[in-house]
Enzyme design. Structure first.
Site, PDB file in Angstrom:
ATOM      1  N   ALA A   1       8.493  -2.410  -3.453  1.00 46.31           N
ATOM      2  CA  ALA A   1       7.407  -1.433  -3.363  1.00 46.31           C
ATOM      3  C   ALA A   1       6.181  -1.960  -4.084  1.00 46.31           C
ATOM      4  O   ALA A   1       6.257  -2.310  -5.266  1.00 46.31           O
ATOM      5  CB  ALA A   1       7.833  -0.107  -3.976  1.00 46.31           C
ATOM      6  N   GLU A   2       5.064  -2.011  -3.358  1.00 41.96           N
ATOM      7  CA  GLU A   2       3.778  -2.269  -4.012  1.00 41.96           C
ATOM      8  C   GLU A   2       3.124  -0.901  -4.215  1.00 41.96           C
ATOM      9  O   GLU A   2       2.608  -0.300  -3.273  1.00 41.96           O
ATOM     10  CB  GLU A   2       2.874  -3.165  -3.162  1.00 41.96           C
ATOM     11  N   GLU A   3       3.168  -0.422  -5.439  1.00 40.14           N
ATOM     12  CA  GLU A   3       2.674   0.916  -5.732  1.00 40.14           C
ATOM     13  C   GLU A   3       1.862   0.839  -7.015  1.00 40.14           C
ATOM     14  O   GLU A   3       2.357   0.393  -8.054  1.00 40.14           O
ATOM     15  CB  GLU A   3       3.864   1.869  -5.896  1.00 40.14           C
TER      16      GLU A   3
ATOM     17  N   ALA B   1       0.814  -1.222   0.000  1.00 39.19           N
ATOM     18  CA  ALA B   1       0.000   0.000   0.000  1.00 39.19           C
ATOM     19  C   ALA B   1       0.842   1.265   0.000  1.00 39.19           C
ATOM     20  O   ALA B   1       0.514   2.250   0.665  1.00 39.19           O
ATOM     21  CB  ALA B   1      -0.955  -0.002   1.198  1.00 39.19           C
TER      22      ALA B   1
END
Length: 638
Positions: free
Chosen positions: A361-363, A310
């Site tokens: 990174a979950e973006e 997130a």
């Protein structure tokens, strides 16, 4: 390290300025020997509190028996003689309004299992690690040019005992390690393992940021779990949540009676849609808490990577909010400048002390340069989850085959930005939950076609630039959506199609590890070339992957459930080609349409080449080809 009173002063100052990377050595509960007396020193940050006491089993939970001393910068301290390991405790914090709050220790190393809420004194310094060879290898390895094939699991539901009880860390290691080795996975990724009160949050609403959940054992048990994986050559990545925290009354929310870890501005302090609080990145002590937390898992548990979920909710002030629910930054933009600064501090610290550790990174937006160096204007991550690819491809694969020609861009678009970042391709728990259904259930068509769809999609995925991640259960074709309360349906392996699907995953994983063109130049254009991308009417694409030595693999993808005979594609070399992998093989549950070995090129002007191959494309399939012998053009004609 346990600080004496005088030694704590410099550490307090660093904590207060937001530069601490070892705040866990200062705060929390530490077993010590002070002046010949064995006991525990407790320290907690509660700057607006009128008073703080520690209550626990050692004083019969008397809130008035053991008051703490304000030693500066809002930190309270007390030494209690005779306190031993596993002693339960909480802080009783008197707010500035006179309320008395019972709070768990934000820095506790261990915690009671829910529904218990107390923290537990624990000595994490006594474990003897055996993974020196793994750590040395990790330092020497260039992960960007190495294969990375991640198996994502939820520790509470990968397997369970017949009565529904969890495996502990030891039993999980006993069962999981042989399976990972058999299936040729390089890493596991654990959904959040930090202590959390509500099973239904899957760990994404943590109350014990420094404590591995006691559902499965002690901190030493979790160290043993990681150690055993490392000794078998398997890396460990953790989900970590520095974006938000739950509002449980014993947790971080209004910790000292006032907003402390969260902002005092309602527009930046909470996310109503999640029912959680947002961390206040503008407060230096919160930065110290979070950066030190990341360092803690790397230092004390030898973790190989952290995935920040997130991230978009951190970077954007307006994320998930309507007009009037957020305020622009000082430049009039929607970027959360404090969060950006925090992320840079985080990645700087991690890579300074652990340059061989990976940050993911979950973006899900197009925020630029996530995986670029900070000095070059980036945020310093090592890999970005390619959410655009995932959304496009799941949309494409879920379409009835008759509609795929009209959505060909969903199939090809990701290749045009594949090298703008260092990407990981995720088929994670989020794609098989929230009502979406299991991956195989998202495939159109009848039973056999659904299996063929999974095989074609995954074989294409492994040829696409980027590291790989697949969620547990995908490899056996579980049709039911993942349920955190239930184990994966391993009994499906009694059925032929499911058993053959697992064989497919096993063999594809092995092929991937052995095939440098599929991973060595993952992040640069030099490793990829289009051959054929505009045959939208037949839903066919072809491309090649190349390694540092110039060795090549050609991938041909047919996303229609139709066999295509004498389908011609251009290839870069005259010679003989072998079909080295085919998702439609009978041993994988396919129809058995194969091209075999020693396929001769033919002279033809096609796809920008002077030679090509005439192939039989199996229905709904992906094949890999390799040139095994180069020949002169006149030799091919013989």
């Amino acid at each position: 390290m346990n600080y004496s009173f005088n030694e704590a002063r410099p550490a307090l100052e660093v904590f207060h300025t937001g530069d601490s990377v070892y705040a866990y050595n200062l705060l929390g509960a530490h077993l010590v020997n002070w002046n010949g007396r064995n006991g525990c020193v407790f320290r907690v940050w509660a700057p607006t509190a009128r008073s703080v006491s520690v209550a626990g089993e050692f004083n019969n939970w008397d809130n008035n028996a053991t008051y703490m001393y304000d030693i500066g910068y809002g930190v309270w301290e007390v030494f209690v003689e005779g306190v031993e390991e596993f002693c339960a405790y909480k802080y009783c914090i008197e707010s500035e309004y006179g309320d008395r709050l019972m709070k768990a220790d934000p820095y506790a190393f261990h915690a009671q299992t829910r529904p218990g809420q107390a923290s537990l004194v624990y000595d994490i310094e006594n474990y003897s690690w055996n993974d020196g060879e793994w750590l040395n290898k990790r330092k020497e390895n260039n992960i960007s040019s190495s294969p990375m094939n991640i198996y994502e699991i939820h520790a509470g539901s990968w397997r369970k005992y017949p009565d529904g009880n969890f495996f502990n860390y030891q039993k999980l290691a006993d069962e999981l390690i042989p399976y990972l080795k058999e299936m040729h996975y390089t890493h596991i990724q654990l959904m959040p393992i930090m202590e959390y009160p509500y099973d239904g949050s899957w760990g994404y609403q943590a109350t014990g940021y420094y404590a591995p959940t006691s559902r499965f054992g002690t901190p030493s048990d979790f160290m043993t779990f990681v150690d055993r994986l490392h000794c078998e050559g398997i890396g460990v990545i953790l989900d970590w949540v520095p974006s938000n925290f739950p509002v449980d009354d014993f947790g971080l929310a209004k910790f000292d009676g006032s907003p402390l870890y969260e902002s005092n501005d309602p527009k930046t302090s909470k996310r109503d849609s999640w029912g959680t609080c947002l961390f206040n990145y503008a407060r230096f002590e919160v930065t110290s808490f979070l950066v030190s937390c990341a360092m803690f898992w790397l230092d004390k548990y030898h973790i190989d990577g952290l995935r920040i979920g997130a991230l978009s909710s951190m970077l954007y002030l307006d994320y998930g909010k309507s007009e009037g629910e957020w305020e622009p930054n000082k430049f009039g933009g929607k970027e959360n400048l404090d969060a950006v600064d925090f992320v840079k501090r985080l990645n700087t610290a991690v890579h300074m002390y652990h340059p061989d550790v990976m940050m993911f990174a979950e973006e899900n937006t197009s925020w630029p340069k996530l995986t670029h160096k900070i000095e070059d204007g980036g945020l310093g991550f090592d890999f970005k989850w390619n959410m655009g690819w995932m959304n496009d491809m799941l949309h494409y694969m879920s379409l009835n085959s008759m509609w795929r020609p009209f959505n060909h861009d969903s199939l090809t678009f990701s290749f045009y930005y594949a090298f703008s970042e260092k990407f990981l391709l995720p088929i994670s728990h989020d794609e098989v939950s929230h009502g979406k259904g299991a991956l195989i259930k998202q495939m159109p068509g009848k039973y056999d076609e659904q299996f063929a769809g999974v095989r074609a999609f995954i074989t294409y995925m492994y040829a696409h630039p980027g590291k790989k991640l697949v969620f547990m259960g995908t490899e056996i074709g579980q049709f039911d959506e993942w349920n955190f309360n239930e184990a994966i349906q391993w009994d499906l392996l009694e059925f032929e199609k499911h058993k053959k699907l697992r064989t497919f995953f096993k063999e594809l994983n092995k092929f991937y590890l052995d095939c440098k063109p599929l991973y060595e130049l993952d992040a640069v254009w030099k490793g990829f070339d289009w051959i054929h991308h505009d045959d939208y009417t037949n839903s066919v694409i072809a491309f090649k992957r190349t390694d540092k030595n110039g060795d090549e693999i050609v991938s041909v993808c047919n996303f229609q459930p139709i066999r295509r005979d004498e389908y011609c594609i251009g290839v870069p070399k005259f010679g003989l080609y072998d079909e080295v992998f085919n998702s439609d093989e009978e041993r994988f549950g396919g129809s058995g349409v194969v091209n075999g070995k020693n396929i001769k090129t033919e002279s033809m002007k096609i796809h920008g080449f002077d030679q090509g191959l005439s192939l039989t494309l199996p229905p709904l399939s992906v094949i890999y080809l390799r040139c095994t012998k180069e020949l002169e053009p006149d030799e091919v004609q013989k």
